[in-house]
Design a protein around this motif. Structure first.
Motif, PDB file in Angstrom:
ATOM      1  N   ASN A 133      33.160  37.054  46.426  1.00 13.74           N
ATOM      2  CA  ASN A 133      34.264  36.267  46.961  1.00 13.74           C
ATOM      3  C   ASN A 133      33.980  34.849  46.469  1.00 13.74           C
ATOM      4  N   PRO A 134      34.869  34.289  45.619  1.00 12.75           N
ATOM      5  CA  PRO A 134      34.595  32.967  45.062  1.00 12.75           C
ATOM      6  C   PRO A 134      34.818  31.815  46.039  1.00 12.75           C
ATOM      7  N   GLY A 135      35.123  32.131  47.306  1.00  8.64           N
ATOM      8  CA  GLY A 135      35.436  31.079  48.263  1.00  8.64           C
ATOM      9  C   GLY A 135      36.889  30.673  48.124  1.00  8.64           C
ATOM     10  N   GLU A 136      37.237  29.580  48.714  1.00 10.96           N
ATOM     11  CA  GLU A 136      38.635  29.144  48.691  1.00 10.96           C
ATOM     12  C   GLU A 136      38.851  28.024  47.688  1.00 10.96           C
ATOM     13  N   ALA A 137      39.789  28.227  46.778  1.00  9.48           N
ATOM     14  CA  ALA A 137      40.127  27.167  45.837  1.00  9.48           C
ATOM     15  C   ALA A 137      40.921  26.063  46.526  1.00  9.48           C
ATOM     16  N   GLY A 138      41.655  26.433  47.576  1.00  9.50           N
ATOM     17  CA  GLY A 138      42.469  25.443  48.278  1.00  9.50           C
ATOM     18  C   GLY A 138      41.654  24.420  49.040  1.00  9.50           C
ATOM     19  N   GLY A 139      40.525  24.822  49.567  1.00 11.76           N
ATOM     20  CA  GLY A 139      39.668  23.897  50.289  1.00 11.76           C
ATOM     21  C   GLY A 139      40.164  23.486  51.665  1.00 11.76           C
ATOM     22  N   TRP A 140      41.223  24.092  52.134  1.00 10.23           N
ATOM     23  CA  TRP A 140      41.833  23.659  53.407  1.00 10.23           C
ATOM     24  C   TRP A 140      40.985  24.043  54.614  1.00 10.23           C
ATOM     25  N   VAL A 141      40.333  25.191  54.599  1.00 13.17           N
ATOM     26  CA  VAL A 141      39.624  25.686  55.780  1.00 13.17           C
ATOM     27  C   VAL A 141      38.194  25.150  55.844  1.00 13.17           C
ATOM     28  N   THR A 142      37.465  25.263  54.743  1.00 11.68           N
ATOM     29  CA  THR A 142      36.049  24.886  54.747  1.00 11.68           C
ATOM     30  C   THR A 142      35.814  23.454  54.291  1.00 11.68           C
ATOM     31  N   GLY A 143      36.815  22.845  53.654  1.00 15.94           N
ATOM     32  CA  GLY A 143      36.632  21.515  53.090  1.00 15.94           C
ATOM     33  C   GLY A 143      35.957  21.543  51.737  1.00 15.94           C
ATOM     34  N   ARG A 144      35.686  22.747  51.224  1.00 19.41           N
ATOM     35  CA  ARG A 144      35.036  22.910  49.923  1.00 19.41           C
ATOM     36  C   ARG A 144      35.922  23.788  49.052  1.00 19.41           C
ATOM     37  N   ALA A 145      36.392  23.255  47.937  1.00 22.51           N
ATOM     38  CA  ALA A 145      37.238  23.996  47.004  1.00 22.51           C
ATOM     39  C   ALA A 145      36.365  24.548  45.886  1.00 22.51           C
ATOM     40  N   THR A 146      36.332  25.879  45.751  1.00 22.92           N
ATOM     41  CA  THR A 146      35.460  26.512  44.767  1.00 22.92           C
ATOM     42  C   THR A 146      36.182  27.615  44.002  1.00 22.92           C
ATOM     43  N   VAL A 147      35.654  27.904  42.828  1.00 20.65           N
ATOM     44  CA  VAL A 147      36.050  29.052  42.015  1.00 20.65           C
ATOM     45  C   VAL A 147      34.760  29.670  41.482  1.00 20.65           C
ATOM     46  N   GLY A 148      34.894  30.805  40.824  1.00 19.18           N
ATOM     47  CA  GLY A 148      33.735  31.438  40.223  1.00 19.18           C
ATOM     48  C   GLY A 148      33.945  31.699  38.747  1.00 19.18           C
ATOM     49  N   VAL A 149      32.850  31.764  38.020  1.00 18.23           N
ATOM     50  CA  VAL A 149      32.877  32.206  36.631  1.00 18.23           C
ATOM     51  C   VAL A 149      31.897  33.374  36.544  1.00 18.23           C
ATOM     52  N   LEU A 150      32.449  34.534  36.258  1.00 19.33           N
ATOM     53  CA  LEU A 150      31.683  35.770  36.172  1.00 19.33           C
ATOM     54  C   LEU A 150      31.336  36.046  34.713  1.00 19.33           C
ATOM     55  N   ASP A 151      30.056  36.201  34.446  1.00 15.83           N
ATOM     56  CA  ASP A 151      29.576  36.564  33.117  1.00 15.83           C
ATOM     57  C   ASP A 151      29.304  38.068  33.146  1.00 15.83           C
ATOM     58  N   LEU A 152      30.196  38.849  32.553  1.00 13.57           N
ATOM     59  CA  LEU A 152      30.062  40.308  32.581  1.00 13.57           C
ATOM     60  C   LEU A 152      28.865  40.801  31.767  1.00 13.57           C
ATOM     61  N   ALA A 153      28.450  40.056  30.772  1.00 12.41           N
ATOM     62  CA  ALA A 153      27.306  40.466  29.961  1.00 12.41           C
ATOM     63  C   ALA A 153      26.016  40.418  30.790  1.00 12.41           C
ATOM     64  N   ARG A 154      25.909  39.445  31.683  1.00 15.69           N
ATOM     65  CA  ARG A 154      24.724  39.285  32.525  1.00 15.69           C
ATOM     66  C   ARG A 154      24.954  39.782  33.949  1.00 15.69           C
ATOM     67  N   MET A 155      26.207  40.105  34.291  1.00 13.33           N
ATOM     68  CA  MET A 155      26.599  40.491  35.645  1.00 13.33           C
ATOM     69  C   MET A 155      26.117  39.431  36.639  1.00 13.33           C
ATOM     70  N   ALA A 156      26.440  38.195  36.323  1.00 17.47           N
ATOM     71  CA  ALA A 156      26.046  37.046  37.146  1.00 17.47           C
ATOM     72  C   ALA A 156      27.270  36.167  37.389  1.00 17.47           C
ATOM     73  N   VAL A 157      27.295  35.518  38.548  1.00 21.30           N
ATOM     74  CA  VAL A 157      28.414  34.665  38.930  1.00 21.30           C
ATOM     75  C   VAL A 157      27.915  33.248  39.177  1.00 21.30           C
ATOM     76  N   GLU A 158      28.639  32.295  38.631  1.00 23.80           N
ATOM     77  CA  GLU A 158      28.393  30.882  38.922  1.00 23.80           C
ATOM     78  C   GLU A 158      29.523  30.403  39.810  1.00 23.80           C
ATOM     79  N   ILE A 159      29.211  29.828  40.952  1.00 20.79           N
ATOM     80  CA  ILE A 159      30.219  29.226  41.826  1.00 20.79           C
ATOM     81  C   ILE A 159      30.324  27.749  41.441  1.00 20.79           C
ATOM     82  N   VAL A 160      31.549  27.292  41.212  1.00 20.37           N
ATOM     83  CA  VAL A 160      31.784  25.931  40.743  1.00 20.37           C
ATOM     84  C   VAL A 160      32.650  25.194  41.753  1.00 20.37           C
ATOM     85  N   ASP A 161      32.201  24.017  42.176  1.00 21.91           N
ATOM     86  CA  ASP A 161      33.002  23.156  43.049  1.00 21.91           C
ATOM     87  C   ASP A 161      34.058  22.442  42.211  1.00 21.91           C
ATOM     88  N   LEU A 162      35.271  22.401  42.742  1.00 22.89           N
ATOM     89  CA  LEU A 162      36.358  21.727  42.028  1.00 22.89           C
ATOM     90  C   LEU A 162      36.435  20.253  42.404  1.00 22.89           C
TER      91      LEU A 162
END
Length: 164
Positions: free
Chosen positions: A135-164
């Motif tokens: 779950n990449p979190g909420e991009a809207g940021g309205w509920v938690t105050g933190r707007a995030t997205v994810g970048v999934l690397d399928l080759a490594r099966m790893a996810v980076e969570i990025v703050d917007l």
């Protein structure tokens, strides 16, 4: 030409134009090959803010997405929006998209999918394993105050969570 093994993950945008535009810029800069939207776009006009996306998008509807005909019509040039659950294959990986987390644990334990992407809780959740659950979190940021997205690397099966 994008990096097909990189997948942008976004959810719960909830009409936040600033966050959507930042996410699109990030996904374009990273040259993701695909973007997955976990639902709760809210209004069809969100498509205008995602129109600059250089990768195709696949989405599912969220519980707050009432104007489904309008959303599908406006997002058609960007990518389809499906009823959840929606399963498909991409880059040799079996992917399942949900909005609400119902049965996520059972689905992950089934081994039927390589990646499960869900949303709804607005909370970041990255669980590596035989089935990667994200779950990449909420991009809207309205509920938690933190707007995030994810970048999934399928080759490594790893996810980076990025703050917007």
């Amino acid at each position: 030409m994008g990096k097909a093994h990189l997948v942008g993950l976004i959810a719960d945008t909830h009409d936040n134009r600033d966050s959507v535009e930042k996410a699109v810029a990030l996904f374009n800069a990273r040259q993701v090959g695909l973007v997955l939207h976990g639902g709760d776009y809210i209004a069809p006009f969100n498509a205008r803010w995602m129109a600059a996306l250089e990768a195709p998008m696949i989405g599912v509807f969220g519980n707050n997405d009432g104007e489904r005909f309008g959303l599908r019509a406006q997002f058609e040039p960007i990518g389809p929006i499906h009823r959840a659950p929606h399963g498909f294959e991409y880059e040799g990986k079996r992917v399942l998209m949900l909005h609400e987390p119902d049965e996520v644990d059972a689905l992950a334990a089934s081994g039927a999918y390589d990646v499960i992407v869900y949303a709804h809780t607005h909370e970041i959740d990255v669980r590596p394993g035989k089935t990667l659950v994200v779950n990449p979190g909420e991009a809207g940021g309205w509920v938690t105050g933190r707007a995030t997205v994810g970048v999934l690397d399928l080759a490594r099966m790893a996810v980076e969570i990025v703050d917007l």
